[in-house]
Design a protein around this motif. Structure first.
Motif, PDB file in Angstrom:
ATOM      1  N   ASP A   1       0.858  -1.180   0.000  1.00  0.00           N
ATOM      2  CA  ASP A   1       0.000   0.000   0.000  1.00  0.00           C
ATOM      3  C   ASP A   1       0.899   1.236   0.000  1.00  0.00           C
ATOM      4  O   ASP A   1       1.935   1.256   0.658  1.00  0.00           O
TER       5      ASP A   1
ATOM      6  N   LYS B   1       5.644   7.497   7.382  1.00  0.00           N
ATOM      7  CA  LYS B   1       6.110   6.340   8.165  1.00  0.00           C
ATOM      8  C   LYS B   1       5.256   6.168   9.417  1.00  0.00           C
ATOM      9  O   LYS B   1       4.896   5.049   9.782  1.00  0.00           O
ATOM     10  N   GLU B   2       4.939   7.287  10.090  1.00  0.00           N
ATOM     11  CA  GLU B   2       4.090   7.225  11.275  1.00  0.00           C
ATOM     12  C   GLU B   2       2.717   6.641  10.932  1.00  0.00           C
ATOM     13  O   GLU B   2       2.102   5.951  11.752  1.00  0.00           O
ATOM     14  N   LEU B   3       2.242   6.937   9.719  1.00  0.00           N
ATOM     15  CA  LEU B   3       0.936   6.440   9.280  1.00  0.00           C
ATOM     16  C   LEU B   3       0.986   4.986   8.826  1.00  0.00           C
ATOM     17  O   LEU B   3      -0.036   4.410   8.455  1.00  0.00           O
ATOM     18  N   GLY B   4       2.184   4.414   8.833  1.00  0.00           N
ATOM     19  CA  GLY B   4       2.322   2.998   8.515  1.00  0.00           C
ATOM     20  C   GLY B   4       2.711   2.673   7.089  1.00  0.00           C
ATOM     21  O   GLY B   4       2.700   1.497   6.693  1.00  0.00           O
ATOM     22  N   TYR B   5       3.074   3.686   6.300  1.00  0.00           N
ATOM     23  CA  TYR B   5       3.445   3.441   4.899  1.00  0.00           C
ATOM     24  C   TYR B   5       4.940   3.171   4.756  1.00  0.00           C
ATOM     25  O   TYR B   5       5.769   3.834   5.378  1.00  0.00           O
ATOM     26  N   GLN B   6       5.246   2.195   3.928  1.00  0.00           N
ATOM     27  CA  GLN B   6       6.639   1.904   3.582  1.00  0.00           C
ATOM     28  C   GLN B   6       6.932   2.223   2.118  1.00  0.00           C
ATOM     29  O   GLN B   6       8.071   2.124   1.680  1.00  0.00           O
TER      30      GLN B   6
END
Length: 217
Positions: A136, A167-172
């Motif tokens: 995602d 990154k804090e939102l979980g995206y790589q």
């Protein structure tokens, strides 16, 4: 005070530094002898800057930033964001509705803006090239900094803080695009670590864009 007196003061200061250095360590001794000048010099521009969610009261200032950016691009001979294809109040409101709109703030003054748009982007899915991986992703759009603060490195700060927020939102997987002739933006994208993946085409004249990706390990 004569020349010899100045030499004496210099020697005494050097000796005091050596003694303090032995007792406290070099860094602490230098801070004491410089009366905090070293600390003040290390208080960089970045320390006073935050990235936060956009609120309605921010919209007028964001529109000014967008308008100045459009004029700057026009002066450079770039068709990007021209002829009604740049960001508008409606696009800001749409980004806010999806919690995607952010502003870069220093001492309560808005100095930049960006949208972190999560989910599949149809334009990005039709890339002439190849994205790496199938995670995602979040796309960075409508990137602009205040023209009042040009040449102060704030574009880099804006992208770096946006990457940290992603990154804090979980995206790589973070993606971004720009017009092929927008050299300042191309340099900026390269500086923060993005890799070129191919070309995408937005559905309007001069809609061609170079597309880039940053994978977080």
């Amino acid at each position: 005070m004569g020349y010899e007196d100045k030499d004496y003061v210099t020697r005494m200061a050097k000796q005091a530094g050596e003694v303090l250095g032995g007792l406290l360590g070099k860094k602490d001794a230098e801070e004491i002898l410089s009366f905090g000048e070293e600390k003040r010099a290390s208080d960089t521009l970045v320390d006073a800057i935050i990235l936060r969610k956009t609120v309605k009261a921010d919209i007028p200032e964001i529109l000014v930033i967008f308008e100045d950016a459009k004029n700057y691009l026009k002066e450079q001979g770039s068709p990007q964001w021209q002829d009604g294809h740049g960001p508008t109040e409606d696009s800001i409101l749409k980004d806010m509705a999806s919690d995607a709109s952010y502003v870069l703030v220093q001492n309560e003054a808005i100095i930049g803006t960006i949208a972190l748009v999560g989910g599949v982007d149809p334009v990005y899915e039709a890339i002439e090239g190849e994205w790496q991986g199938d995670l995602d992703y979040v796309s960075l759009h409508r990137v602009a900094v205040s023209q009042r603060t040009r040449s102060k490195g704030l574009g880099k700060v804006l992208l770096e803080q946006s990457i940290e927020k992603a990154k804090e939102l979980g995206y790589q997987d973070i993606r971004i695009d720009t017009y092929p002739a927008n050299k300042p933006m191309l340099r900026l994208i390269d500086k923060v670590g993005f890799s070129y993946c191919g070309m995408v085409q937005f559905p309007f004249k001069h809609g061609e864009r170079k597309a880039f990706q940053l994978l977080i390990q």
